[in-house]
Design a protein around this motif. Structure first.
Motif, PDB file in Angstrom:
ATOM      1  N   CYS A   1       0.845   5.376   3.833  1.00 26.63           N
ATOM      2  CA  CYS A   1       0.935   6.483   2.879  1.00 26.63           C
ATOM      3  C   CYS A   1       1.393   5.974   1.505  1.00 26.63           C
ATOM      4  O   CYS A   1       0.836   6.362   0.470  1.00 26.63           O
TER       5      CYS A   1
ATOM      6  N   ASN B   1       5.469   5.233  13.246  1.00 25.91           N
ATOM      7  CA  ASN B   1       5.887   6.044  12.093  1.00 25.91           C
ATOM      8  C   ASN B   1       6.041   5.174  10.852  1.00 25.91           C
ATOM      9  O   ASN B   1       5.624   5.565   9.759  1.00 25.91           O
ATOM     10  N   CYS B   2       6.607   3.983  11.013  1.00 27.39           N
ATOM     11  CA  CYS B   2       6.761   3.063   9.875  1.00 27.39           C
ATOM     12  C   CYS B   2       5.403   2.656   9.315  1.00 27.39           C
ATOM     13  O   CYS B   2       5.221   2.624   8.094  1.00 27.39           O
TER      14      CYS B   2
ATOM     15  N   GLN C   1       3.955   5.552   7.356  1.00 27.28           N
ATOM     16  CA  GLN C   1       4.626   5.713   6.071  1.00 27.28           C
ATOM     17  C   GLN C   1       4.211   4.612   5.097  1.00 27.28           C
ATOM     18  O   GLN C   1       4.006   4.861   3.901  1.00 27.28           O
TER      19      GLN C   1
END
Length: 140
Positions: A112, A105-106, A109
């Motif tokens: 992104c 997830n990190c 992100q």
């Protein structure tokens, strides 16, 4: 100290260690984990209580009862050891899975944010300067 007393002392020390471990587990996860962890700790607590009961019976056993009660106590303690080890292994696996998910997830992100900065460099710079200014004012 005879063999019986040494054996009882060893079991008592093991009980104390497992009691501390369970207490630590319960305090570490209190209010932070789901129903699954509560079920696991309750299960461990029940198994620990069975071992405590078996220890009490062994401690008060007469010489004639010693060997049969010792065999029952050994089984209770073996069950306790296996249960703690099993729960620790399951928990370790779950923690590793969660860590991997958080890491993924990190990275997503971060990718992104990097894409946003590449697509909107001026806007990103203004946001960073504004955030820095606000944080600087707050920290003064």
């Amino acid at each position: 100290m005879n063999a019986k007393e040494k054996y009882l002392k060893s079991l008592k020390k093991e009980l104390e260690n497992y009691t501390k471990q369970l207490s630590s587990i319960q305090s570490d996860f209190k209010g932070k984990a789901g129903e699954n962890v509560e079920k696991i700790t309750q299960s461990l607590q029940n198994i620990l209580q069975d071992a405590v009961t078996a220890y009490g019976k062994l401690e008060t056993a007469s010489t004639a009862e010693w060997e049969p009660v010792k065999a029952i106590t050994n089984e209770a303690f073996n069950h306790l050891r296996r249960s703690f080890q099993e729960k620790i292994n399951v928990s370790t696996g779950q923690i590793k899975d969660y860590a991997e998910q958080i890491g993924e997830n990190c990275h997503e992100q971060l990718d992104c944010v990097a894409k946003y900065v590449r697509d909107h460099p001026l806007k990103s710079l203004l946001i960073a300067v504004g955030a820095g200014f606000i944080i600087g004012k707050i920290l003064k």
